[in-house]
Design a protein around this motif. Structure first.
Motif, PDB file in Angstrom:
ATOM      1  N   THR A  52       0.840  -1.193   0.000  1.00  0.00           N
ATOM      2  CA  THR A  52       0.000   0.000   0.000  1.00  0.00           C
ATOM      3  C   THR A  52       0.881   1.251   0.000  1.00  0.00           C
ATOM      4  OG1 THR A  52      -0.119   0.244   2.402  1.00  0.00           O
ATOM      5  CG2 THR A  52      -1.709  -1.247   1.362  1.00  0.00           C
ATOM      6  N   ALA A  53       0.241   2.394  -0.189  1.00  0.00           N
ATOM      7  CA  ALA A  53       0.979   3.658  -0.213  1.00  0.00           C
ATOM      8  C   ALA A  53       1.677   3.931   1.114  1.00  0.00           C
ATOM      9  CB  ALA A  53       0.023   4.803  -0.548  1.00  0.00           C
ATOM     10  N   GLU A  54       1.100   3.402   2.209  1.00  0.00           N
ATOM     11  CA  GLU A  54       1.677   3.626   3.541  1.00  0.00           C
ATOM     12  C   GLU A  54       2.724   2.592   3.910  1.00  0.00           C
ATOM     13  OE1 GLU A  54      -2.094   5.516   2.971  1.00  0.00           O
ATOM     14  OE2 GLU A  54      -1.626   3.373   2.964  1.00  0.00           O
ATOM     15  N   GLY A  55       2.961   1.603   3.054  1.00  0.00           N
ATOM     16  CA  GLY A  55       4.013   0.620   3.306  1.00  0.00           C
ATOM     17  C   GLY A  55       3.543  -0.710   3.834  1.00  0.00           C
ATOM     18  N   ALA A  56       2.239  -0.950   3.907  1.00  0.00           N
ATOM     19  CA  ALA A  56       1.732  -2.249   4.360  1.00  0.00           C
ATOM     20  C   ALA A  56       1.889  -3.286   3.252  1.00  0.00           C
ATOM     21  CB  ALA A  56       0.268  -2.139   4.765  1.00  0.00           C
ATOM     22  N   LYS A  57       2.308  -4.475   3.620  1.00  0.00           N
ATOM     23  CA  LYS A  57       2.438  -5.578   2.671  1.00  0.00           C
ATOM     24  C   LYS A  57       1.107  -6.311   2.578  1.00  0.00           C
ATOM     25  CE  LYS A  57       5.398  -9.564   1.626  1.00  0.00           C
ATOM     26  NZ  LYS A  57       6.586 -10.332   2.083  1.00  0.00           N
ATOM     27  N   VAL A  58       0.648  -6.599   1.369  1.00  0.00           N
ATOM     28  CA  VAL A  58      -0.653  -7.223   1.144  1.00  0.00           C
ATOM     29  C   VAL A  58      -0.471  -8.537   0.405  1.00  0.00           C
ATOM     30  CG1 VAL A  58      -2.984  -6.920   0.235  1.00  0.00           C
ATOM     31  CG2 VAL A  58      -1.652  -4.908   0.943  1.00  0.00           C
ATOM     32  N   LEU A  59      -1.182  -9.578   0.849  1.00  0.00           N
ATOM     33  CA  LEU A  59      -1.262 -10.851   0.131  1.00  0.00           C
ATOM     34  C   LEU A  59      -2.736 -11.186  -0.053  1.00  0.00           C
ATOM     35  CD1 LEU A  59       1.346 -11.143   2.299  1.00  0.00           C
ATOM     36  CD2 LEU A  59       1.626 -13.232   0.961  1.00  0.00           C
ATOM     37  N   PHE A  60      -3.107 -11.589  -1.274  1.00  0.00           N
ATOM     38  CA  PHE A  60      -4.520 -11.761  -1.619  1.00  0.00           C
ATOM     39  C   PHE A  60      -4.714 -13.022  -2.443  1.00  0.00           C
ATOM     40  CE2 PHE A  60      -7.670 -10.725  -5.108  1.00  0.00           C
ATOM     41  CZ  PHE A  60      -8.800 -11.047  -4.369  1.00  0.00           C
ATOM     42  N   VAL A  61      -5.751 -13.783  -2.090  1.00  0.00           N
ATOM     43  CA  VAL A  61      -6.189 -14.931  -2.881  1.00  0.00           C
ATOM     44  C   VAL A  61      -7.673 -14.755  -3.173  1.00  0.00           C
ATOM     45  CG1 VAL A  61      -6.679 -17.409  -2.865  1.00  0.00           C
ATOM     46  CG2 VAL A  61      -4.463 -16.568  -2.068  1.00  0.00           C
ATOM     47  N   GLU A  62      -8.030 -14.740  -4.440  1.00  0.00           N
ATOM     48  CA  GLU A  62      -9.430 -14.619  -4.849  1.00  0.00           C
ATOM     49  C   GLU A  62     -10.103 -15.987  -4.771  1.00  0.00           C
ATOM     50  OE1 GLU A  62     -12.005 -13.236  -8.815  1.00  0.00           O
ATOM     51  OE2 GLU A  62      -9.846 -12.783  -8.642  1.00  0.00           O
ATOM     52  N   ALA A  63     -11.255 -16.036  -4.115  1.00  0.00           N
ATOM     53  CA  ALA A  63     -12.010 -17.289  -3.964  1.00  0.00           C
ATOM     54  C   ALA A  63     -13.489 -16.948  -4.020  1.00  0.00           C
ATOM     55  CB  ALA A  63     -11.661 -17.981  -2.659  1.00  0.00           C
ATOM     56  N   ARG A  64     -14.150 -17.316  -5.104  1.00  0.00           N
ATOM     57  CA  ARG A  64     -15.508 -16.853  -5.380  1.00  0.00           C
ATOM     58  C   ARG A  64     -16.610 -17.820  -4.943  1.00  0.00           C
ATOM     59  NH1 ARG A  64     -16.102 -11.444  -6.836  1.00  0.00           N
ATOM     60  NH2 ARG A  64     -14.418 -10.794  -8.250  1.00  0.00           N
ATOM     61  N   GLU A  65     -16.248 -18.933  -4.300  1.00  0.00           N
ATOM     62  CA  GLU A  65     -17.250 -19.952  -4.021  1.00  0.00           C
ATOM     63  C   GLU A  65     -18.324 -19.491  -3.040  1.00  0.00           C
ATOM     64  OE1 GLU A  65     -13.567 -21.332  -5.437  1.00  0.00           O
ATOM     65  OE2 GLU A  65     -13.942 -20.497  -3.447  1.00  0.00           O
ATOM     66  N   LEU A  66     -17.939 -18.695  -2.053  1.00  0.00           N
ATOM     67  CA  LEU A  66     -18.862 -18.239  -1.025  1.00  0.00           C
ATOM     68  C   LEU A  66     -18.928 -16.721  -1.040  1.00  0.00           C
ATOM     69  CD1 LEU A  66     -17.715 -20.576   1.903  1.00  0.00           C
ATOM     70  CD2 LEU A  66     -19.716 -20.871   0.426  1.00  0.00           C
ATOM     71  N   PRO A  67     -20.087 -16.131  -0.760  1.00  0.00           N
ATOM     72  CA  PRO A  67     -20.230 -14.662  -0.828  1.00  0.00           C
ATOM     73  C   PRO A  67     -19.702 -13.974   0.431  1.00  0.00           C
ATOM     74  CG  PRO A  67     -22.317 -15.634  -0.208  1.00  0.00           C
ATOM     75  CD  PRO A  67     -21.375 -16.805  -0.477  1.00  0.00           C
ATOM     76  N   MET A  68     -18.429 -14.208   0.730  1.00  0.00           N
ATOM     77  CA  MET A  68     -17.829 -13.641   1.934  1.00  0.00           C
ATOM     78  C   MET A  68     -16.327 -13.509   1.735  1.00  0.00           C
ATOM     79  SD  MET A  68     -18.347 -17.036   4.290  1.00  0.00           S
ATOM     80  CE  MET A  68     -17.853 -16.177   5.785  1.00  0.00           C
ATOM     81  N   PHE A  69     -15.684 -12.821   2.690  1.00  0.00           N
ATOM     82  CA  PHE A  69     -14.226 -12.696   2.623  1.00  0.00           C
ATOM     83  C   PHE A  69     -13.668 -12.682   4.036  1.00  0.00           C
ATOM     84  CE2 PHE A  69     -15.619  -8.357   3.140  1.00  0.00           C
ATOM     85  CZ  PHE A  69     -14.642  -7.762   3.926  1.00  0.00           C
ATOM     86  N   ASP A  70     -12.387 -13.059   4.143  1.00  0.00           N
ATOM     87  CA  ASP A  70     -11.652 -13.025   5.395  1.00  0.00           C
ATOM     88  C   ASP A  70     -10.502 -12.037   5.257  1.00  0.00           C
ATOM     89  OD1 ASP A  70     -12.338 -15.392   7.493  1.00  0.00           O
ATOM     90  OD2 ASP A  70     -12.830 -16.020   5.456  1.00  0.00           O
TER      91      ASP A  70
END
Length: 499
Positions: free
Chosen positions: A74-92
């Motif tokens: 991010t612009a502030e220096g946070a490291k991000v890791l993301f996995v897209e998973a469309r099976e359920l209408p929710m996110f963690d």
């Protein structure tokens, strides 16, 4: 080691005293495989990140779930890791800060108190209103503090009308807590009650003593919660200062898994990162000094004696991790069938359970063996465990033991990334410990290629039977000889262990 999402330690409902956690990062001990080539043809045409139903399995082992891990800052220096998973209408969503008790400094317990106070108040909302806010949106907030890290997590529906207000509240809770004075007094009182309980728990006392002897003046030495003396003088100003420093955007890993596009994930990460205090990552911890081997006893009026043996192990990035984890699985890392369980419980009936574990952390975490036995047999049992470790280091695993351990790992491996909740924890650890994005598949491939010689050599490189720090807690009573090993021991272990 040994890091999982959990609900708050200290809530309006009162204290739940937690057992000692020595494996803060064990959720990666059996990581998830992402070898898409191993998937059966029936699933090959599906999206990369799919969930299998029980009907699809039809008696076959579950296929591995291939993970397409995307990462950015991010612009502030946070490291991000993301996995897209469309099976359920929710996110963690999981935030992992280098804000555990190893950052306490001279105020042991400040990290735990800061984390516990996050959801006690934000502008215009007290702890009850915050809880009702998440509940009304069908969202779940969790937090926790450990030696290496502090975490805050959100599970929410992905529809915008639920997601947006849940994220707004989450960003306020983590980024702009108000630290109410009455909440601090209440939580301290709850912690005092927990410290009183510890005095009646020989296993807890032994664990505290063990870490003190093992780590000396290192930040890992003191309990994550501190003690009654250390938390009493901690002020709201100290909590606010710790939050501003340790909960900064440059000191966090943001993990996201679920029903989100890349653009949506980037927007979420940017929103959360911008809400955090501005600041860099905290300095890395120093490696601990080698402790002096020795045995220490805590006299305690109980029927059983707790035995804990430990020495410094490895940090999370050590290249021998796969070999050590598999070797430990054979020694005492599983349940029945390990060397320790077979010889100590099954053949002699000396204990309800005996376990060994590597808990790798930012710097060298402990290798530990833990059990409890009848007080009058404690010295003989301790010697037996030491002899078993010494023999195992000398001979290493048999080929049959190694084959069985590999088979068990391969069978359980897909379960480690069967849910979004488990994946978000793994992503958090990969980012926090700076592991490669291919770590999950690398770990499985390395484990399956190991030979008995490689496992033995790795164990001997990092362990020595004569370098153990030993802490026992129990009564001082005359000792008896151990019963001889038999397939049907006459002395059965107690049905329920002491706590």
């Amino acid at each position: 080691m040994t890091e999982q999402t959990r609900t708050p330690r200290y809530t309006l409902m009162g204290l739940v005293t937690l057992a000692a956690v020595v494996a803060l990062v064990l959720f990666l001990a059996k990581p998830a495989q992402s070898d898409s080539a191993a998937q059966p043809a029936s699933t090959a045409a599906k999206p990369a990140n799919t969930l299998q139903s029980l009907a699809e399995l039809d008696g076959k082992p579950p296929a591995s779930r291939a993970l397409d891990i995307q990462t950015w800052n991010t612009a502030e220096g946070a490291k991000v890791l993301f996995v897209e998973a469309r099976e359920l209408p929710m996110f963690d969503l999981r935030l992992t800060f280098a804000a555990g008790s190893s950052q306490d400094g001279d105020s042991a317990g400040v990290a735990t108190l800061t984390n516990a106070m996050l959801n006690e108040g934000v502008a215009g909302k007290d702890v009850t209103a915050i809880a009702q806010g998440f509940e009304g949106l069908g969202a779940d907030f969790g937090n926790g503090a450990y030696r290496d890290m502090a975490v805050a997590s959100l599970r929410s529906l992905s529809a915008a009308d639920k997601r947006d207000p849940a994220l707004k509240l989450f960003a306020e809770v983590v980024g702009k807590p108000t630290f109410p004075e009455d909440a601090l007094a209440r939580i301290k009182n709850q912690m005092y009650a927990g410290f009183e309980y510890q005095k009646q728990n020989p296993g807890k006392l032994a664990g505290i003593e063990l870490f003190e002897k093992l780590y000396g003046s290192h930040p890992y030495a003191h309990p994550s919660d501190g003690d009654a003396k250390s938390i009493k003088p901690i002020t709201l100003e100290q909590l606010r200062a710790f939050h501003a420093k340790a909960y900064a955007a440059g000191n966090v890993v943001i993990a996201l898994v679920g029903d989100l596009s890349r653009d949506e994930a980037q927007a979420i990460a940017a929103q959360v990162s911008a809400a955090l205090p501005k600041g860099p990552a905290l300095a890395k911890l120093p490696q601990p000094a080698e402790p002096k081997p020795g045995a220490y006893h805590i006299d305690f009026p109980s029927k059983q004696t707790h035995l804990m043996l430990a020495q410094l192990g490895i940090d999370r990035a050590d290249p021998d991790y796969a070999a050590l984890n598999l070797g430990n699985q054979i020694l005492g890392g599983g349940s029945f069938g390990t060397r320790l369980m077979s010889e100590v419980r099954e053949k002699r009936g000396l204990t309800y359970g005996v376990y060994s574990v590597f808990s790798p952390m930012q710097v060298r975490g402990p290798f530990m063996i833990n059990l409890q036995t009848r007080a009058e047999l404690s010295e003989g049992t301790l010697k037996l465990v030491q002899d078993l470790l010494r023999d195992y280091l000398k001979s290493g695993p048999t080929q049959q033991e190694l084959d069985d351990a590999k088979r068990e790992l391969a069978g359980s491996f897909p379960l480690a990334n069967a849910s979004n909740a488990s994946i978000v924890g793994q992503l958090g650890a990969i980012g926090f410990y700076n592991l490669p994005l291919t770590y999950l598949q690398d770990y499985m491939q390395q484990s399956q290629k190991l030979t008995t010689e490689q496992v033995r050599d790795a164990l001997n490189k990092h362990l020595a039977a004569d370098k153990m720090v030993i802490v026992t807690a129990g009564p001082s009573v005359p000792q008896k000889e151990l019963p001889p090993p038999t397939d049907n021991p006459t002395e059965q272990p107690l049905g329920v262990p002491e706590h």
